[in-house]
Design an enzyme around this catalytic site. Structure first.
Site, mmCIF file in Angstrom:
data_model
loop_
_atom_site.group_PDB
_atom_site.id
_atom_site.type_symbol
_atom_site.label_atom_id
_atom_site.label_comp_id
_atom_site.label_asym_id
_atom_site.label_seq_id
_atom_site.Cartn_x
_atom_site.Cartn_y
_atom_site.Cartn_z
ATOM 1 N N LYS A 57 0.184 3.790 -2.749
ATOM 2 C CA LYS A 57 -0.748 4.915 -2.651
ATOM 3 C C LYS A 57 -0.039 6.263 -2.583
ATOM 4 C CE LYS A 57 -4.555 2.311 -0.454
ATOM 5 N NZ LYS A 57 -3.992 0.957 -0.359
ATOM 6 N N SER A 102 -5.766 3.715 4.365
ATOM 7 C CA SER A 102 -5.313 2.774 3.337
ATOM 8 C C SER A 102 -6.507 2.170 2.617
ATOM 9 C CB SER A 102 -4.447 1.662 3.936
ATOM 10 O OG SER A 102 -3.641 1.077 2.936
ATOM 11 N N SER A 158 0.785 -1.239 0.000
ATOM 12 C CA SER A 158 0.000 0.000 0.000
ATOM 13 C C SER A 158 0.814 1.285 0.000
ATOM 14 C CB SER A 158 -0.964 0.011 1.186
ATOM 15 O OG SER A 158 -2.164 -0.632 0.837
#
Length: 551
Positions: free
Chosen positions: A193, A384, A190
């Site tokens: 991102k 997230s 993640s």
């Protein structure tokens, strides 16, 4: 942690506010964008977010990241039919920063120990300027490679890390200070991102909102529901909506499907229409795509521009990876039809996909707007949120003149980061959320993204910093940096994006060192150790940066 922690904190003063209470309740709900995105008339911010350990609220990644809080600040007043935004609040530190009066006293916040047990509440760091660490650091006091090596060596020797690569850079200059395997691509999970967020804020005005519309359809007596790419659009009543486990307020509330139905019904009745047919327009995106490696309707739903409550089967679910509906657009249209019926408008038959995109000049019956893109990005980073990340990635694709698809979004993000001068050698992107196991990013790229967000040359990127979870307090770091972790003294002093997939754990963020210098760091691991063990080991690496000048 080493000697001098107390003295270091006194030297820092309120510099820790960069990563403290300002976003303890960091709200973010979607902004506007895409073919129907309209920037607000002035600078603004409407934020929200949640947290956990990774890939949360929109899914959890393979093992999952989730949890958190969120917060948002006021927008300039903007009025649409039936919808009003509040006046702007004074903001510090860039878009999305919640204003706080100087010298705000510290309070306490309940915290949760690793594994979910409660522990003693600790003081919430006072808020301060977002870049206090850069602005107040003594001239020339920059950590050295030798100093960083000595400080980090014990933590890096932890065998639970498995294969570990990392980088530490000076946020003020972007200069790489120390690293190992810093140019080696690794699975980012993640932390992908961060790339999505920087590209989005570079390409899209931060006060842009995502608009969902109801217009008169091409066929007589038809209403077309036009998807604008807002996955946070809600079918819940206002008193049922929570953002980061807190009731939504005027700033944090998502766009309301009920409000859209109310506006639409009022316009239809004014025209003498009491019965309609309903279709829905999904033309904003290039088809409805399941995630290539996560088609299970848990971590992420089918990516379409029309859905409500992120397509969760239970809109009020607080699960880490809630179940999703199989057809998000049809579910949203059915919910809209039911809300029209509650307003006295009969919908004949079942809603169906529109035969063609709605005409650009189709009369608008109603419209509702999400929070701003800046606030959406804060929410996405704090929690997230995978579903939101893929929605933002498609806005990047549209702004970059690429197809609104996984492939188009990856191309647009790559092109924009290259334009910004981010080192892209070895970078491979297949999605915007980091769920794809084929993504690859070197640590040096992650620290460069964070340094760009801290740069005074790129103030529009600041929500990347304000959206990062706060160690021990918010989002995907809320249950980390607890007592017994070996990193508890760093709680509130670190802000970082987490990443988790099977056998992969990553952490990339910012930290104020003992001399008040703001550093960016990235740690990437591949290990067979339990995820919680590996995460705690990474947290201890970052914590050591808070307690040394590393000269």
């Amino acid at each position: 942690m080493g000697a001098g922690v107390g003295a270091a904190r006194r030297r820092r003063g309120t510099a820790a506010g960069l990563f403290g209470a300002a976003l303890l309740v960091v709200g973010t709900v979607l902004g506007a964008g895409g073919a129907y995105a309209q920037p607000s008339p002035g600078p603004g911010g409407h934020t929200a977010g949640q947290g956990g350990d990774d890939n949360s609220q929109g899914g959890r990644g393979d093992q999952g990241d989730q949890g958190g809080r969120d917060g948002r600040k006021g927008e300039p007043g903007r009025t649409e039919p039936g919808r009003t935004r509040p006046a702007p609040g004074q903001s510090t530190g860039g878009p999305g920063r919640r204003a706080e009066p100087p010298g705000t006293p510290a309070t306490t916040a309940p915290t949760t120990a690793p594994g979910g047990g409660s522990r003693v509440a600790r003081p919430v760091p006072a808020t301060g300027a977002v870049l206090a660490g850069v602005d107040t650091a003594p001239e020339g006091v920059v950590p050295t490679a030798q100093g960083l090596q000595q400080a980090l060596a014990p933590a890096l020797a932890d065998r639970s890390l498995g294969t570990v690569t990392f980088a530490v850079a000076d946020a003020a200059t972007g200069q790489l200070l120390y690293g190992s395997g810093e140019n080696t691509p690794a699975t980012p999970a993640s932390t992908t991102k961060l790339a999505t967020s920087v590209a989005a804020l570079s390409l899209i005005p931060a006060d842009t909102r995502l608009t969902t519309r109801a217009v008169r359809g091409a066929d007589p007596g038809t209403v077309t529901l036009v998807g604008g790419g807002d996955p946070t659009l809600t079918a819940l009543r206002a008193d049922q909506v929570q953002i980061g486990d807190q009731p939504a307020d005027a700033d944090t509330a998502p766009a309301s499907l009920e409000e859209l139905a109310r506006q639409t019904a009022a316009a239809l009745k004014a025209a003498g229409t009491g019965t309609v047919k309903l279709d829905y327009d999904l033309s904003l995106y290039s088809g409805g795509q399941p995630h290539p490696t996560n088609p299970d309707n848990q971590n992420i739903a089918l990516v379409v521009p029309l859905m409500v409550d992120e397509a969760k089967t239970d809109p009020k679910s607080r699960e880490d990876a809630p179940n999703r509906v199989a057809d998000p657009a049809r579910a949203a249209a059915d919910a809209f039809a039911a809300l029209l019926a509650a307003q006295g408008v009969t919908v004949e038959g079942k809603a169906r996909p529109a035969a063609a995109p709605a005409a650009a000049d189709a009369p608008v019956l109603g419209r509702v707007d999400s929070p701003t893109v800046a606030r959406l990005i804060e929410r996405m980073l704090t929690t997230s949120d995978n579903q939101l990340a893929e929605a933002i990635a498609r806005q990047v694709a549209l702004a970059g003149h690429q197809p609104a698809s996984f492939e188009g979004a990856a191309t647009a993000v790559t092109q924009e980061l290259t334009r910004l001068g981010v080192p892209m050698t070895g970078v491979v992107l297949n999605d915007g959320s980091g769920l794809h196991k084929g993504n690859a990013i070197p640590p040096v790229t992650l620290v460069r993204l964070l340094a760009l967000a801290a740069s005074d040359q790129h103030p529009t990127l600041r929500p990347v910093l304000t959206g990062l979870p706060v160690a021990g307090f918010t989002g995907t770091l809320a249950k980390r940096y607890g007592s017994g972790s070996g990193a508890a003294d760093a709680a509130g002093l670190i802000r970082a994006k987490t990443g988790t997939l099977s056998n992969v754990n990553t952490l990339a963020g910012t930290v104020v060192d003992a001399d008040g210098r703001l550093l960016t760091f990235a740690v990437m691991t591949s290990t067979q150790a339990p995820a919680d063990t590996a995460r705690a080991a990474m947290d201890r690496i970052a914590a050591r940066l808070t307690s040394c000048g590393c000269h």
